[in-house]
Scaffold this active site. Structure first.
Site, PDB file in Angstrom:
ATOM      1  N   HIS A 127       0.830  -1.208   0.000  1.00  0.00           N
ATOM      2  CA  HIS A 127       0.000   0.000   0.000  1.00  0.00           C
ATOM      3  C   HIS A 127       0.863   1.256   0.000  1.00  0.00           C
ATOM      4  CE1 HIS A 127      -1.853   3.407   2.140  1.00  0.00           C
ATOM      5  NE2 HIS A 127      -2.918   3.104   1.435  1.00  0.00           N
ATOM      6  N   HIS A 132       1.462   4.938  -2.858  1.00  0.00           N
ATOM      7  CA  HIS A 132       1.805   6.337  -2.637  1.00  0.00           C
ATOM      8  C   HIS A 132       3.006   6.846  -3.433  1.00  0.00           C
ATOM      9  CE1 HIS A 132      -0.870   7.465   0.728  1.00  0.00           C
ATOM     10  NE2 HIS A 132      -0.716   6.227   1.184  1.00  0.00           N
ATOM     11  N   GLU A 173      -5.522   9.476  -0.146  1.00  0.00           N
ATOM     12  CA  GLU A 173      -5.904   8.065  -0.040  1.00  0.00           C
ATOM     13  C   GLU A 173      -7.006   7.668  -1.023  1.00  0.00           C
ATOM     14  OE1 GLU A 173      -4.479   5.694   1.393  1.00  0.00           O
ATOM     15  OE2 GLU A 173      -3.236   6.580   2.973  1.00  0.00           O
ATOM     16  N   SER A 192      -3.968   0.789  -4.840  1.00  0.00           N
ATOM     17  CA  SER A 192      -3.328  -0.404  -4.282  1.00  0.00           C
ATOM     18  C   SER A 192      -4.331  -1.515  -4.000  1.00  0.00           C
ATOM     19  CB  SER A 192      -2.571  -0.051  -2.996  1.00  0.00           C
ATOM     20  OG  SER A 192      -3.460   0.443  -2.005  1.00  0.00           O
TER      21      SER A 192
END
Length: 287
Positions: A127, A132, A173, A192
């Site tokens: 993740h 990111h 997010e 993700s």
């Protein structure tokens, strides 16, 4: 990736960083990364913002196995001045904001187990790094993340972290962006996740609403399932511009006197791209 008052684990430095321990990963853990990576890159083209795919190329994340943070940071630093540092899990808010403000992205160093491929409560290395880091190779988004970190330090001094956390949630997010007149994915929690990468764009259930900073910071969110709202930015440039050119102090004061907006609510003033049925969320409540 924050927690209010965790206890610093033994072996972590004062800034909560730890060695990644790359040589300790097992073949099975590398295989888990490869499977997750291959599944996502097979379905994301055409769905994710082009800047994300460009970041994968710049950082050479297509190489097999869990990336080694030092090598990854070398490439990222050359692109935008950022680096990736390992932490043992969730970190205190002040530590998180300090790292972002100084262009350090904190990442868990563990990877999920095979039975957790589609849902994980605490962010893992897939993740954090796959979700990111590719956008941190984009100069505009890299500047936004640093600006968020500095804003977090100011919000902490004003007791407004809860409000600012909604901006992180609904952009970093779980954000969507307009690209070539279409909606594209960019939030790490979406890109993700195989299931949410489909749900966020294709499912009729969630609302997809134009980005409005004050409205977003009044809106509740959920942490345990697919989102009921996705906010759509016009561009990373616009997101950065609004962040840098907004005086958050009076905004926080205004928000103190206004009620929160329930997650599924659509306001008459919203720019609505999709008014969701909320069927998925209601089915989960009924179950």
């Amino acid at each position: 990736m924050t927690e209010a008052d965790p206890i610093r684990p033994e072996g972590a430095a004062a800034d909560w960083t730890i060695p990644q321990g790359w040589n300790s990963y097992t073949p099975e853990e590398h295989a888990t990364w490869d499977m997750l990576f291959e599944r996502q890159v097979a379905m994301l083209p055409g769905r994710v913002t082009p800047e994300f795919m460009a970041g994968l190329d710049v950082l050479r994340l297509s190489r097999p196995g869990i990336p080694e943070f030092e090598e990854l940071s070398d490439r990222l630093t050359k692109a935008t001045g950022w680096q990736v540092v390992a932490v043992p899990g969730l970190v205190p808010n002040d530590v998180f904001f300090d790292h972002l403000a100084n262009r350090r992205f904190v990442s868990g160093n563990f990877i999920r187990k095979p039975h957790e491929l589609d849902y994980l409560q605490e962010p893992d290395v897939f993740h954090d790094v796959f979700g990111h880091v590719p956008l941190l190779a984009n100069p505009v988004f890299a500047d936004y993340m640093q600006a968020y970190g500095k804003g977090g330090q100011r919000a902490a001094a004003m007791g407004a972290i809860d409000r600012l956390s909604r901006l992180y949630w609904y952009t970093v997010e779980f954000g969507l962006v307009r690209s070539d007149e279409e909606l594209k994915l960019y939030g790490a929690g979406i890109v993700s996740s195989y299931a949410e990468s489909v749900f966020a764009l294709d499912d009729p259930s969630p609302n997809r609403i134009g980005f409005d900073l004050k409205r977003l910071m009044r809106t509740k969110y959920r942490i345990d399932d697919f989102q009921q709202n996705y906010f759509v930015i016009d561009s990373f440039e616009d997101l950065l511009d609004q962040t840098l050119n907004t005086d958050f102090s009076p905004l926080y004061a205004e928000l103190e006197s206004e009620p929160d907006i329930e997650i599924e609510t659509v306001l008459p003033t919203d720019m609505v791209y999709t008014r969701g049925t909320q069927a998925y969320a209601r089915s989960r409540i009924a179950a």
